[in-house]
Design an enzyme around this catalytic site. Structure first.
Site, PDB file in Angstrom:
ATOM      1  N   GLU A 291     -11.983 -23.512   0.625  1.00  0.00           N
ATOM      2  CA  GLU A 291     -11.632 -22.387   1.487  1.00  0.00           C
ATOM      3  C   GLU A 291     -12.519 -21.242   0.855  1.00  0.00           C
ATOM      4  O   GLU A 291     -12.225 -20.935  -0.417  1.00  0.00           O
ATOM      5  CB  GLU A 291     -10.215 -22.086   1.823  1.00  0.00           C
TER       6      GLU A 291
ATOM      7  N   GLU B 230      -3.724 -19.072  11.141  1.00  0.00           N
ATOM      8  CA  GLU B 230      -3.041 -18.861   9.725  1.00  0.00           C
ATOM      9  C   GLU B 230      -1.841 -17.927  10.252  1.00  0.00           C
ATOM     10  O   GLU B 230      -1.736 -17.184  11.073  1.00  0.00           O
ATOM     11  CB  GLU B 230      -3.889 -18.054   8.923  1.00  0.00           C
TER      12      GLU B 230
END
Ligand code: C2E
Ligand code: CA
Ligand code: CA
Length: 510
Positions: free
Chosen positions: A363, A451
């Site tokens: 990420e 998220e």
């Protein structure tokens, strides 16, 4: 009078006395002519005595003025002391600002100490030109600069923030030294006289330093006003700093795992590894509190290794336990991304653990890709993608990544930041923004992860809008490795008992 000026005054008197010595022969002749031999003897004894007395009384206890009149902390204390002492009588106040270079090791170390000194001096000159006559600029021992205001009738927080912003703007104008163009970055801390813990120059300067330290911690480019609890926070950071290396060496820092699920099926699609510090006295410390300390200590790569090792070991353990965990994601910091050989290291570790490269995703923060023109970052990401690892763009929506960069960095998935996901079921504007992001990603052939999905309502809307994967407290909070086994078992059992569980039934309206 400002101490720095007092030092100059004493120096002038001394110089004048030295110059007067050239008159001594003429004075001797005159004395002999007027007073004869006895007077000459008296002069011969008195003159050196007077010179010695004069020079010892005038020899400054302070150091000789530093180059260009730039004083140090003691000058600032001497400058602020009388203003603070007279504050209750004269009703005039002051403030002290400390301008600190963000991550000086990275900004200057490769260019050497001499260049750093030049940058500090040039910045001091700029700050001096930007403040009013009578204000004082000094250099502190750690290479920061401090600005003290001459007594003013009123000075409030807003004016101080404006001043701090102005000082920061002055300090970050590029500086050309020896044909090198440097782009300094600074953070600023300040304290108003009324907020100083004690009405003393040292206390005011110290408070401004503490605020600057807090600003550096939240920087780059941060501004902070002194608050009493900052002292405790700084003491905490010092303790963390002292303990962080040991924590990494002794395995106190390890990854926790937060599940990500496929929005369509509700099945586990992977875990994100999130660092946790199991502190022997303070319990679990979250990354927000220790990551800056790690960064500051230059230990980011070491942390990256620890988390990578933990994540790959976890994949092995899930495999051995017969759990289908397709992949695990790790977070890469900006400094890790700049390290040469990153892709090779990842690939070597995958081989060592006997894992296919498709099972690791890195990420990368959107802010890093948006601002990075660093060739090494670009080369690393290209190599990582080419080797078959996944690349997720983290915190999407917070950092202005361009479509060009998304393409250039071979991003596979976009992680839509929690700030866009929250209340998506009740706020039509949020919903519109996320729908637009999802449409864009669809057009670009990118997968999406939402998220911070916290509620069943948010989850339903994201599923309806066609988001590919979901992650958040609403699915599960990050958990220690040992807890993942029972969580996976429970999640699988729930799916089998109710095949449609992946799609939570929306609460009935009305
Ligand atoms: P991130 O990469 O955006 O990770 C997601 C953060 O959001 C995690 O915080 C996670 O616990 C939290 N979170 C997940 N779901 C929810 C939710 O539904 N609601 C709320 N309020 N929060 C949620 P955490 O673990 O405290 O990590 C914070 C940040 O620290 C991470 O943000 C990441 O940028 C960084 N970080 C964590 N571990 C590492 C690491 O090993 N290396 C590096 N370089 N950075 C890390
Ligand atoms: Ca992340
Ligand atoms: Ca994130």
């Amino acid at each position: 009078m400002a101490p720095i000026k007092r030092v100059w005054e004493k120096g002038r008197v001394l110089r004048a006395a030295a110059e007067a010595m050239v008159l001594l022969p003429a004075l001797s002749l005159l004395t002999f002519w007027v007073g004869g031999e006895t007077a000459l003897v008296v002069l011969a004894v008195l003159a050196p005595a007077v010179w010695l007395a004069l020079s010892s009384s005038l020899r400054p206890s302070e150091p000789v003025p530093p180059p260009r009149g730039l004083g140090g902390a003691e000058d600032m204390v001497g400058f602020l002391d009388p203003i603070l002492r007279d504050m209750p009588i004269k009703g005039r106040t002051t403030a002290c600002f400390v301008i600190s270079f963000d991550d000086p090791a990275r900004q200057f170390d490769r260019h050497g100490q001499a260049l750093r000194d030049q940058v500090v001096l040039r910045t001091a000159e700029r700050l001096s030109a930007a403040v009013r006559e009578g204000d004082l600029v000094v250099r502190l021992a750690d290479g920061s600069l401090a600005v003290g205001l001459s007594a003013v009738r009123r000075y409030d927080l807003e004016t101080a923030v404006q001043m701090a912003t102005r000082l920061r703007s002055e300090a970050i104008v590029p500086i050309v030294v020896d044909a090198l163009t440097l782009h300094p970055s600074v953070s600023v801390g300040f304290c108003l006289a009324e907020r100083a813990p004690a009405p003393k120059g040292s206390s005011l300067l110290d408070a401004a330093c503490i605020a600057a330290d807090e600003a550096l911690f939240h920087g780059p480019g941060a501004i902070r006003a002194f608050q009493p609890d900052m002292s405790r926070r700084r003491a905490d950071r010092v303790l963390l700093r002292q303990g962080v290396q040991k924590a990494l060496d002794e395995g106190q820092i390890r990854p926790w795992f937060q599940p990500q699920i496929c929005a369509d099926t509700g099945r586990l699609s992977g875990f994100e590894a999130l660092a946790r510090w199991h502190h022997p006295e303070r319990g679990i410390i979250s990354p927000a509190d220790f990551l800056p300390v790690i960064e500051e200590a230059g230990l980011s790569e070491r942390l990256g290794d620890v988390i990578l090792y933990g994540a790959l070991a976890a994949l092995n353990r899930w495999d051995q336990a017969g759990f289908a965990v397709p992949q695990v994601s790790i977070n890469l910091s900006a400094s890790e991304l700049r390290a040469p050989g990153l892709a090779n290291k990842l690939s070597w570790e995958m081989d060592r653990f006997g894992l296919d490269r498709s099972r690791l995703t890195v990420e990368v923060l959107e802010t890093v890709t948006a601002t990075s023109e660093d060739d090494q970052v670009i080369a690393n990401l290209a190599a990582i993608a080419k080797m078959g690892f996944g690349i997720d763009l983290d915190d999407f929506g917070t950092g202005q990544a361009s479509i060009g960069n998304i393409r250039r960095f071979s991003i596979r998935r976009i992680k839509i930041d929690r700030s866009f996901v929250t209340h998506i079921d009740t706020d039509p504007e949020q919903k519109k923004v996320v729908a637009a992001i999802l449409m864009l990603c669809d057009q670009l052939g990118l997968q999406t992860v939402a998220e911070g999905v916290e509620t069943p309502g948010e989850r339903v809307v994201l599923e309806q809008l066609g988001c590919s994967f979901l992650q958040g407290f609403g699915i599960a909070r990050p958990m220690a490795m040992e807890e993942t086994f029972s969580w996976i078992e429970r999640a699988e059992a729930a799916l089998q008992a109710k095949p449609a569980l992946g799609r939570i039934i929306p609460p009935r309206q009305g």
